[in-house]
Design a protein around this motif. Structure first.
Motif, PDB file in Angstrom:
ATOM      1  N   PHE A 127       0.868  -1.315   0.116  1.00 30.69           N
ATOM      2  CA  PHE A 127      -0.084  -0.132   0.327  1.00 30.69           C
ATOM      3  C   PHE A 127       0.826   1.215   0.054  1.00 30.69           C
ATOM      4  O   PHE A 127       0.640   1.902  -0.568  1.00 30.69           O
ATOM      5  CB  PHE A 127      -0.527   0.046   1.444  1.00 30.69           C
ATOM      6  N   GLU A 128       1.852   1.325   1.477  1.00 32.43           N
ATOM      7  CA  GLU A 128       2.610   2.058   1.188  1.00 32.43           C
ATOM      8  C   GLU A 128       3.618   2.667  -0.494  1.00 32.43           C
ATOM      9  O   GLU A 128       3.476   3.522  -1.107  1.00 32.43           O
ATOM     10  CB  GLU A 128       4.107   1.613   1.606  1.00 32.43           C
ATOM     11  N   ALA A 139       2.160   1.925  -3.274  1.00 34.35           N
ATOM     12  CA  ALA A 139       0.948   2.589  -3.981  1.00 34.35           C
ATOM     13  C   ALA A 139       1.074   4.240  -4.075  1.00 34.35           C
ATOM     14  O   ALA A 139       0.631   4.482  -4.859  1.00 34.35           O
ATOM     15  CB  ALA A 139       0.015   1.570  -4.344  1.00 34.35           C
ATOM     16  N   GLU A 140       1.139   4.539  -2.880  1.00 31.30           N
ATOM     17  CA  GLU A 140       0.839   6.106  -2.307  1.00 31.30           C
ATOM     18  C   GLU A 140       2.159   6.887  -2.639  1.00 31.30           C
ATOM     19  O   GLU A 140       2.112   7.622  -2.649  1.00 31.30           O
ATOM     20  CB  GLU A 140       1.068   5.800  -0.901  1.00 31.30           C
ATOM     21  N   ARG A 141       3.379   6.036  -3.337  1.00 34.44           N
ATOM     22  CA  ARG A 141       4.167   7.313  -3.589  1.00 34.44           C
ATOM     23  C   ARG A 141       3.655   7.338  -5.175  1.00 34.44           C
ATOM     24  O   ARG A 141       3.267   7.204  -6.067  1.00 34.44           O
ATOM     25  CB  ARG A 141       5.814   5.611  -4.487  1.00 34.44           C
ATOM     26  N   THR A 180       0.387   1.867 -10.193  1.00 37.61           N
ATOM     27  CA  THR A 180      -0.405   1.995  -9.131  1.00 37.61           C
ATOM     28  C   THR A 180      -1.859   1.288  -8.575  1.00 37.61           C
ATOM     29  O   THR A 180      -2.271   0.746  -7.406  1.00 37.61           O
ATOM     30  CB  THR A 180      -1.254   3.456  -9.054  1.00 37.61           C
ATOM     31  N   TYR A 197      -2.424  -1.244  -5.747  1.00 40.42           N
ATOM     32  CA  TYR A 197      -3.847  -0.454  -4.042  1.00 40.42           C
ATOM     33  C   TYR A 197      -4.842  -1.992  -4.577  1.00 40.42           C
ATOM     34  O   TYR A 197      -4.918  -2.786  -3.248  1.00 40.42           O
ATOM     35  CB  TYR A 197      -4.508   0.340  -5.104  1.00 40.42           C
ATOM     36  N   ASN A 211      -7.259  -0.217   8.706  1.00 44.23           N
ATOM     37  CA  ASN A 211      -6.234  -0.051   6.788  1.00 44.23           C
ATOM     38  C   ASN A 211      -6.673  -0.349   6.144  1.00 44.23           C
ATOM     39  O   ASN A 211      -6.935  -0.107   4.908  1.00 44.23           O
ATOM     40  CB  ASN A 211      -5.228  -1.366   7.160  1.00 44.23           C
ATOM     41  N   ARG A 268      -9.351   3.760  -1.246  1.00 45.55           N
ATOM     42  CA  ARG A 268      -8.007   3.890  -2.550  1.00 45.55           C
ATOM     43  C   ARG A 268      -9.251   2.739  -4.020  1.00 45.55           C
ATOM     44  O   ARG A 268      -8.926   3.782  -4.410  1.00 45.55           O
ATOM     45  CB  ARG A 268      -7.147   3.808  -2.762  1.00 45.55           C
TER      46      ARG A 268
END
Ligand SMILES: *[C@@H]1O[C@H](CO)[C@@H](O)[C@H](O)[C@H]1NC(C)=O
Ligand SMILES: *[C@@H]1O[C@H](CO)[C@@H](O)[C@H](O)[C@H]1NC(C)=O
Ligand SMILES: *[C@@H]1O[C@H](CO)[C@@H](O)[C@H](O)[C@H]1NC(C)=O
Length: 401
Positions: free
Chosen positions: A293-294, A296-298, A306, A310, A333, A340
């Motif tokens: 998940f982290e 994907a957040e970039r 992405t 997710y 979470n 998302r």
């Protein structure tokens, strides 16, 4: 039996009493554990067992003293020594009766299983950089006393910063290259010949082995970030060269059934180390989806990448929250992952019904707010839930209309 004060026994008793008080006061004063945390309260409670010996001796003398006083007052010899013995035996039997079940730990293998699972999950030539009491002591016990996984090398992070550790222990860790005598973020050579090395150099010197950290890496030395990354490995993490490409499918496959852990969530008293081991093992399951998940957040990634990340995180979390009892943060979470998915559902490869995603977000945020104790964002989440509820109604109206 000449009374408490005058006899030589009396002065020994006073000596013991003073020792007990000094000992308890001194250690309570010096103890620096934060006893508002249940585990540390438990540690403090279990730590000073020695003083109980003095309490036992004093209780015995107290009982003798009470009996002799009674005899003098009543003036009967009949009660005599037998009554004294009887009282002592009854007191001891009561103690056993009330506390034995608690003290009988003959079937408690929780920490043992914790350590076995971690050792079993590692490559046979790995180096484990350990940190903290729980992994440190339990892994060392299995490795050195029971001879489990003989080719794994255990290195204690904290101790590597002490002057004596490497000079004495490095020779017992064949195959691990220590580029100096002591770990320190600043590389230096002292006038006595001591050479210090940072973590980055240590990792470069040991590229021929897989290196894991359990649990967590010492914050004092961030030099590893120059060319390494930490990837989740159950309770632990694996140090990999930053250039390595992360393939989520592979990593999910490697880490998803890493441990064989059957203890129920929350089944131990929070005062015990068993509770910590259980919590670590449960949270270990969350590490891979959290990491994905982290990623994907970039920012600045291809949209399809992405969306793919997710989706993996969402699917893993969804599987996890099906368990009846699980850590509370999993609800949060999962809810965020659903939210998302809702945003990207146009690009996702897997078609998920937006109505379902929104309902899941609401349901699991609500469960989280209900069960969590100390999240400063609690109010904000409650507000968001009511906002999402009206969104859901609007969406349903639209789709009907
Ligand atoms: C201690 O506990 C084990 C299992 O929990 C039990 O089998 C055993 O009988 C107990 N020991 C005694 C002396 O009660
Ligand atoms: C450990 O290493 C030795 C020497 O390399 C090897 O002979 C042995 O088979 C290894 N043991 C295990 C359990 O992998
Ligand atoms: C997993 O643990 C259970 C209970 O401790 C044990 O019965 C079982 O054999 C274990 N399975 C494996 C694959 O290690």
């Amino acid at each position: 039996r000449h009374g408490f004060r005058r006899s030589p026994q009396g002065s020994v008793l006073w000596l013991f009493t003073v020792m007990l008080c000094l000992y308890s006061l001194f250690f309570s004063w010096r103890a620096n554990l934060d006893i508002t945390k249940p585990l540390f309260l438990g540690v403090v409670e279990r730590f000073w067992l020695q003083s109980n010996l003095v309490v036992c001796a004093l209780s015995g003398c107290g009982l003798a003293s009470v009996c002799s006083t009674l005899q003098r007052l009543i003036g009967v010899k009949v009660i005599g020594e037998r009554a004294e013995w009887l009282t002592a035996i009854v007191l001891i039997a009561l103690q056993l009766h009330f506390n034995f079940r608690n003290c009988n730990q003959s079937s408690n293998y929780v920490v043992d299983k914790f350590a076995r699972n971690i050792l079993e999950s590692m490559d046979s030539n790995a180096i484990i950089l350990m940190r903290g009491d729980l992994p440190g002591n339990s892994l060392r016990y299995l490795h050195y006393c029971e001879g489990q996984r003989p080719n794994i090398s255990l290195v204690d992070q904290e101790m590597m910063t002490y002057e004596w550790y490497l000079p004495k222990l490095a020779k017992h860790l064949p195959g691990v290259h220590f580029p100096g005598n002591r770990w320190q973020p600043m590389e230096e050579t002292f006038s006595d010949g001591t050479i210090t090395f940072n973590l980055h150099r240590f990792l470069n010197e040991n590229k021929h082995k897989e290196i894991f950290v359990c649990i967590g890496l010492h914050e004092g030395d961030p030099t590893w970030k120059w060319s390494y990354s930490l990837w989740p490995w159950g309770c632990c993490e694996k140090l990999v060269p930053s250039k390595t490409i992360f393939r989520p499918e592979d990593w999910i496959r490697v880490t998803s059934n890493m441990y064989n852990w059957t203890e129920k969530y929350g089944s131990f008293d929070p005062l015990l180390w068993e509770a910590v081991a259980n919590e670590e093992m449960w949270q270990a399951r969350m590490k891979t989806p959290f990491f994905i998940f982290e990623l994907a957040e970039r920012p600045n990634q291809a949209e399809s990448a992405t969306a793919q990340l997710y989706t993996y995180a969402y699917q893993l979390y969804q599987e996890m929250v099906k368990t009846e009892e699980h850590p509370v943060n999993w609800h949060k979470n999962y809810a965020i992952a659903c939210e998302r998915m809702l945003r990207i559902h146009a690009q996702a490869d897997v078609a998920v019904d937006p109505d379902f995603l929104l309902s899941e977000t609401i349901k699991h945020f609500s469960l989280y707010v209900e069960k969590t104790e100390d999240d400063p964002q609690k109010d904000a989440i409650t507000q968001m839930v009511s906002h999402l509820k009206s969104e859901l109604q609007r969406m349903r109206k639209l789709s009907k209309g």
